[in-house]
Design an enzyme around this catalytic site. Structure first.
Site, short mmCIF file in Angstrom:
data_model
loop_
_atom_site.label_atom_id
_atom_site.label_comp_id
_atom_site.label_asym_id
_atom_site.label_seq_id
_atom_site.Cartn_x
_atom_site.Cartn_y
_atom_site.Cartn_z
NE ARG A 1 -4.22 -1.77 1.73
CZ ARG A 1 -4.34 -2.83 2.50
NH1 ARG A 1 -3.53 -3.01 3.52
NH2 ARG A 1 -5.26 -3.73 2.25
CG HIS B 1 -0.52 11.06 -26.17
ND1 HIS B 1 -1.06 11.53 -24.99
CD2 HIS B 1 0.74 10.67 -25.86
CE1 HIS B 1 -0.16 11.44 -24.03
NE2 HIS B 1 0.95 10.92 -24.53
#
Ligand code: GLY
Length: 365
Positions: free
Chosen positions: A124, A255
């Site tokens: 985590r 992109h």
């Protein structure tokens, strides 16, 4: 010579240090961090071969075990399955990785993104230190805490914001870059100049020969100036709610073009360079940007060895890709448009006909 830039993010603030030879001092930096129980270095196979031993030497002075966890080089490996392999290696380390462990990313943007994602999600969240070895990663990806991997459906679709504890940039690492990779990083520098800094644009014009020759002093100045711009934007808007989107200048067209020609067939920076030319064309057509400023940006790009024209990609395909970009909201395609050097606006009303006109311009018609 050395330069330091602060990234001001309250409790998650950190420093970006730029200095020739800095790779040798990574151990000193790690030693200065509170309680490090173990260190795992994430590097691709190519960078591990080039700089792995030097980094391991530097880490020998650290009072904690250090291990290398390599992964196969290549943009196509920025995937969850590569992460799975890295998690397997990370959790097999002895002593076992714990919350006081540190990940060090050594490499380009792919490595920083993957290694950062590993750090964001292992147990985590554990700390990580970025050691970028490409210009693109040094001036952009290593600062700001964007981590993640690609999915078949698109680039960077899986990820997390997770800030590093520091960024150590050794401009000497850039000497092993091929010219295309160097130019790819320079394109992102032009992006920063156009969105934020007349001084940086002048620097890119005046020092282009030194930059293309990888002169250490010029590179140190260049990297620090770019990181300062990026740090200012990230400090104002860490999770891209508003201002940080200006860093996408050149990326909407870029992109789409990059995906159209196929990732790996054009460097990211080259696609962004074409994207900036496309965005500038939209801005001049709208009367927002003078033609002389657009011409100046094109000259800077060309002077740095970047192409400013490309074979005509199909405008409908490009438009479709833009509509499916993760930054598009409710069919409104976002585009960063310059009004002048250091002054940009974020628009979300790009039209299909503007894309067509910009692509005609890009293909020299
Ligand atoms: N490279 C764009 C950003 O970090 O926001």
């Amino acid at each position: 010579m050395n330069r330091t830039v602060e990234v001001d993010l309250a409790k998650r603030s950190y420093r970006v240090e730029v200095q020739p030879g800095l790779l040798e001092s990574v151990g000193r930096f790690v030693q200065s961090l509170p309680e490090v129980s173990s260190v795992a270095v994430v590097a691709d196979s190519r960078v591990a071969e080039l700089y792995g031993l030097s980094l391991q030497d530097a880490l020998a002075q650290v009072d904690a075990p250090a291990s290398m966890i390599p992964f196969p080089a290549g943009e196509e490996n920025k995937t969850l399955s590569t992460c799975q392999g890295l998690f397997d290696k990370l959790f097999a380390l002895r002593p076992p990785v714990d919350r006081s462990s540190l990940i060090v990313t050594l490499g380009g943007g792919v490595t920083g993104d993957i290694g950062g994602f590993l750090a964001a999600t292992a147990l985590r969240g554990i700390r990580f230190l970025q050691c970028p070895t490409t210009l693109l990663a040094a001036v952009d990806a290593s600062t700001g805490g964007k981590t993640g991997v690609d999915h078949e459906a698109g680039k960077n679709l899986i990820g997390a914001f997770h800030q590093p504890v520091g960024v150590l940039i050794d401009p000497r690492c850039l000497r092993t870059l091929c010219p295309e990779e160097l130019r790819s990083g320079l394109a992102e520098c032009v992006k920063h100049a156009v969105i934020r800094s007349q001084d940086l644009l002048r620097f890119l014009e005046d020092r282009k020969a030194d930059l293309l020759a990888c002169n250490e002093e010029a590179m140190t100045e260049l990297i620090a100036a770019n990181v300062a711009i990026k740090a200012g934007v990230v400090a104002a808007d860490e999770t891209e709610q508003s201002l940080r989107a200006i860093l996408n200048y050149g990326h909407t067209f870029g992109h789409a073009i990059e995906a159209e020609v196929g990732f790996g067939n054009m460097t990211h920076g080259q696609a962004v360079a074409l994207g900036m030319v496309g965005a500038n064309r939209v801005a001049t057509d709208r009367g927002m940007l003078s033609s002389s400023t657009a011409d100046r940006v094109e000259s800077v790009l060309a002077g740095l060895g970047l192409a400013t024209r490309t074979e005509a990609p199909d405008p409908d395909v490009i438009w479709d890709r833009m509509l499916h970009d993760k930054k598009t909201r409710k069919g409104r395609v976002k585009l960063v448009l310059p009004r002048g050097i250091g002054d940009v606006a974020i628009c979300d009303d790009l039209t299909r006909s503007e894309v067509r006109a910009a692509l005609e311009y890009l293909s020299g018609e």
